[in-house]
Enzyme design. Structure first.
Site, short mmCIF file in Angstrom:
data_model
loop_
_atom_site.label_atom_id
_atom_site.label_comp_id
_atom_site.label_asym_id
_atom_site.label_seq_id
_atom_site.Cartn_x
_atom_site.Cartn_y
_atom_site.Cartn_z
N THR A 74 48.74 82.78 -15.94
CA THR A 74 49.43 83.67 -16.89
C THR A 74 48.88 85.08 -16.82
O THR A 74 49.64 86.06 -16.77
CB THR A 74 49.31 83.12 -18.32
OG1 THR A 74 49.99 81.85 -18.38
CG2 THR A 74 49.94 84.07 -19.33
N THR A 246 33.16 89.77 -17.10
CA THR A 246 32.17 88.96 -16.41
C THR A 246 32.82 87.69 -15.86
O THR A 246 33.47 86.95 -16.59
CB THR A 246 31.02 88.58 -17.36
OG1 THR A 246 30.42 89.78 -17.86
CG2 THR A 246 29.97 87.74 -16.64
N CYS A 339 59.36 75.02 -27.00
CA CYS A 339 59.31 75.00 -28.45
C CYS A 339 59.07 76.42 -28.96
O CYS A 339 58.14 77.08 -28.53
CB CYS A 339 58.19 74.07 -28.92
SG CYS A 339 58.46 73.42 -30.56
#
Length: 396
Positions: A74, A246, A339
């Site tokens: 994503t 990091t 949903c």
């Protein structure tokens, strides 16, 4: 309570970690050292990161410097579409158009809609055929209408719901004529199909660890060095200064081990899971004669559909109810619905393929992976009839 062993048929959502990735990850869990630090512990951590980067690059046919680590698919998709759009707009304000398919994963669709709503992007979602394959003629027509205004093209390598493999080579050829960069979400393709970044000719490609037997929470955007990207996350300037933060060294090591193994075993894996998929499709069709298989017909072309994907619509059923009935019998799969605010919505992929809302809400996806067996398929075959009968009775 059902004491039967779980039958896991949701590998497209996430797949169990492979032993090689577990070993690589756990070997570094107790290590101390920030990969950005200059002392010995930091240098040791940096060595693990760079060796992992080289492993992934060799597996994917790219240069090590083209691998930008992220928290997963994503984030990589967001970095690709937003970063490309912003950098292209900055260089030429006329480049406002973004071309993509109507069946992309929400990790691409949602940031594209956000760019349209907040960043003055002109988003064009291109049609697909009844199998979910991009209409290449529509893409060509859209580009030719005004190529100088196109900022980027984003088309997934293979669809996560119905398994359709997209014509990436044709997309790249059309875009290349006008110097338009192409991004492809290859999260579902990696490990199931041959994936070679340089050979494909794309400019940016998203991959994710947990879809290929690696850990959750790590992925990468593979992006050509020549491509300018505007950063989403600012901070320490890590990862070519386009993805600060990091790095999770153990996760990166596990990710690299999984990618290397997935690519090495891709051909054998595809043959094995395709045979299981065909067995599953035949069994479900015999058990439920009016079931509808969504996506390309298995066997029509080895590279038309992901080998481990079987996606059905069950007339007269609500997909959510059927999923829960199967789950009660220890069989885990996924529904074709999304949903939103607690309300089931029909799959945008099936709607784009010409299905109506009722057909879209009656769908389930069964996806096979490296731990799948004939026994898993046979368990589904034994359970599907009573579950479909109960789902239809409940709806009636």
């Amino acid at each position: 309570m059902n004491d039967a062993p779980t039958v896991y048929l949701d590998h497209a959502a996430t797949t169990p970690m492979v032993p090689a990735a577990v070993a690589a990850m756990t070997a570094h869990l107790a290590d101390v050292g920030n990969a950005s630090s200059l002392h010995a512990s930091g240098r040791r951590a940096r060595r693990v990161v760079e060796e992992s980067r080289e492993t992934i690059a060799q597996a994917l046919g790219c240069r090590p410097g083209e691998v930008v680590f992220s928290s997963g698919g994503t984030e990589a998709d967001n970095l690709a579409v937003k970063g490309l759009y912003w950098s292209r707009r900055a260089a030429d304000p006329a480049r406002r158009r973004i071309l993509s398919s109507s069946v992309e994963h929400h990790a691409v669709l949602d940031p594209l809609h956000w760019l349209a709503e907040h960043e003055d992007a002109d988003l064009e979602l291109l049609p697909v055929d009844r199998h979910g394959r991009l209409d290449v003629a529509a893409l060509a027509a859209s580009i030719e209408r005004d190529p100088a205004s196109v900022a980027l093209v984003s088309v997934m390598w293979a669809n996560n719901e119905v398994g359709t493999v997209q014509p990436i080579a044709e997309v790249v050829a059309l875009a290349a004529e006008h110097g338009i960069p192409v991004h492809s979400d290859a999260v579902q393709a990696l490990g199931s199909l041959p994936v070679d970044f340089a050979a494909a000719g794309i400019d940016a490609m998203t991959i994710s660890g947990h879809k290929v037997g690696g850990p959750l929470g790590v992925g990468a955007l593979v992006v050509r060095r020549e491509i300018e990207l505007t950063a989403l996350v600012h901070g320490g300037g890590q990862e070519r200064d386009v993805r600060s933060g990091t790095l999770d060294v153990p996760a990166v090591a596990g990710f690299a081990a999984a990618v290397e193994l997935a690519v090495k075993e891709q051909a054998d894996h595809a043959v094995r899971v395709a045979a299981l998929r065909d067995r599953l499709v035949d069994a479900v069709r015999r058990a439920v004669p009016d079931v509808v298989l969504n996506g390309p017909e298995p066997g029509r072309g080895a590279l038309d559909r992901l080998p481990g994907n079987a996606h059905f619509s069950f007339p007269g059923c609500e997909g959510d109810s059927l999923l829960m009935l199967l789950d009660a019998r220890g069989i885990e799969c996924s529904t074709g619905s999304a949903c939103s605010a607690g309300v089931p919505q029909p799959s945008h992929v099936l709607l784009a393929m010409g299905r109506d809302a009722e057909e879209a809400r009656s769908s389930l996806r069964f996806s096979l992976g490296h731990t799948s067996t004939e026994a898993d398929v046979d368990a589904l075959a034994a359970a599907i009839v009573p579950c479909v009968e109960r789902a239809r009775a409940a709806r009636a």
